[in-house]
Design a protein around this motif. Sequence first.
Motif, PDB file in Angstrom:
ATOM      1  N   VAL A  49     -87.472 107.444  75.260  1.00 57.97           N
ATOM      2  CA  VAL A  49     -86.488 107.903  74.279  1.00 57.97           C
ATOM      3  C   VAL A  49     -85.591 108.938  74.945  1.00 57.97           C
ATOM      4  N   LEU A  50     -84.280 108.755  74.767  1.00 55.45           N
ATOM      5  CA  LEU A  50     -83.282 109.684  75.290  1.00 55.45           C
ATOM      6  C   LEU A  50     -82.486 110.242  74.129  1.00 55.45           C
ATOM      7  N   ARG A  51     -82.171 111.550  74.191  1.00 54.45           N
ATOM      8  CA  ARG A  51     -81.304 112.166  73.186  1.00 54.45           C
ATOM      9  C   ARG A  51     -79.949 112.397  73.818  1.00 54.45           C
ATOM     10  N   ILE A  52     -78.927 111.773  73.246  1.00 54.96           N
ATOM     11  CA  ILE A  52     -77.566 111.939  73.757  1.00 54.96           C
ATOM     12  C   ILE A  52     -77.010 113.226  73.185  1.00 54.96           C
ATOM     13  N   THR A  53     -76.559 114.121  74.072  1.00 54.66           N
ATOM     14  CA  THR A  53     -75.978 115.375  73.596  1.00 54.66           C
ATOM     15  C   THR A  53     -74.563 115.110  73.112  1.00 54.66           C
ATOM     16  N   GLU A  86     -80.983 113.986  77.295  1.00 53.98           N
ATOM     17  CA  GLU A  86     -82.246 114.672  77.542  1.00 53.98           C
ATOM     18  C   GLU A  86     -83.358 113.652  77.370  1.00 53.98           C
ATOM     19  N   VAL A  87     -84.250 113.575  78.340  1.00 53.46           N
ATOM     20  CA  VAL A  87     -85.384 112.666  78.254  1.00 53.46           C
ATOM     21  C   VAL A  87     -86.388 113.295  77.287  1.00 53.46           C
ATOM     22  N   MET A  88     -86.670 112.589  76.183  1.00 54.79           N
ATOM     23  CA  MET A  88     -87.562 113.120  75.159  1.00 54.79           C
ATOM     24  C   MET A  88     -89.024 112.743  75.410  1.00 54.79           C
ATOM     25  N   GLY A  89     -89.273 111.593  75.993  1.00 47.95           N
ATOM     26  CA  GLY A  89     -90.635 111.147  76.254  1.00 47.95           C
ATOM     27  C   GLY A  89     -90.730 109.641  76.079  1.00 47.95           C
ATOM     28  N   THR A  90     -91.966 109.154  76.034  1.00 51.23           N
ATOM     29  CA  THR A  90     -92.182 107.718  75.925  1.00 51.23           C
ATOM     30  C   THR A  90     -91.943 107.241  74.507  1.00 51.23           C
ATOM     31  N   ASP A  91     -91.592 105.970  74.379  1.00 51.54           N
ATOM     32  CA  ASP A  91     -91.393 105.329  73.081  1.00 51.54           C
ATOM     33  C   ASP A  91     -92.697 104.627  72.702  1.00 51.54           C
ATOM     34  N   CYS A  92     -92.661 103.851  71.641  1.00 57.18           N
ATOM     35  CA  CYS A  92     -93.858 103.215  71.116  1.00 57.18           C
ATOM     36  C   CYS A  92     -94.432 102.144  72.037  1.00 57.18           C
ATOM     37  N   GLU A  93     -93.607 101.531  72.874  1.00 58.44           N
ATOM     38  CA  GLU A  93     -94.099 100.500  73.789  1.00 58.44           C
ATOM     39  C   GLU A  93     -94.090 101.045  75.210  1.00 58.44           C
ATOM     40  N   SER A  94     -95.081 100.669  75.978  1.00 61.28           N
ATOM     41  CA  SER A  94     -95.205 101.137  77.353  1.00 61.28           C
ATOM     42  C   SER A  94     -93.979 100.763  78.170  1.00 61.28           C
ATOM     43  N   GLY A  95     -93.467 101.733  78.948  1.00 58.63           N
ATOM     44  CA  GLY A  95     -92.314 101.491  79.802  1.00 58.63           C
ATOM     45  C   GLY A  95     -90.981 101.848  79.165  1.00 58.63           C
TER      46      GLY A  95
END
Length: 124
Positions: A47-51, A35-44
């Motif tokens: 964060v992905l959550r592995i089910t 699941e795509v969670m959103g952006t991380d601390c650095e541009s580009g």
Amino acid sequence: MKSTLCIASFYLFLSFLVVSCAEEEEAVPSCVQVEVMGTDCESGWYVLRITENEMPQRSKEYVGQLHGGYVTTDNLPLELRTPGRMVEVSLELNGQYSPLCTAVHMLYPAVKVKQVCSGNAGGT
């Protein structure tokens, strides 16, 4: 008779040499649902959550060291970057580089998306 045996042995040796030097296909990580969670601390970086779903094993594929939890990647295809989107991808640990984050951010293992699997690539 002795020369025939030597020639047969020579050709047998050559056949083993050819078979052992044959190029093998690269093993591909098996597809996992993320699941795509959103952006991380650095541009580009995203964060992905592995089910935790068990994925069927196929030949020439491996699960690797990623069994669940969160990872971050910088090569997620543009059309999959929507937060909340569920997608099946094959991931590989990225030991070359990772995002540069300040101490107040959670650091996740960096991965590379090897391929987008065709299965349930539809999103929400």
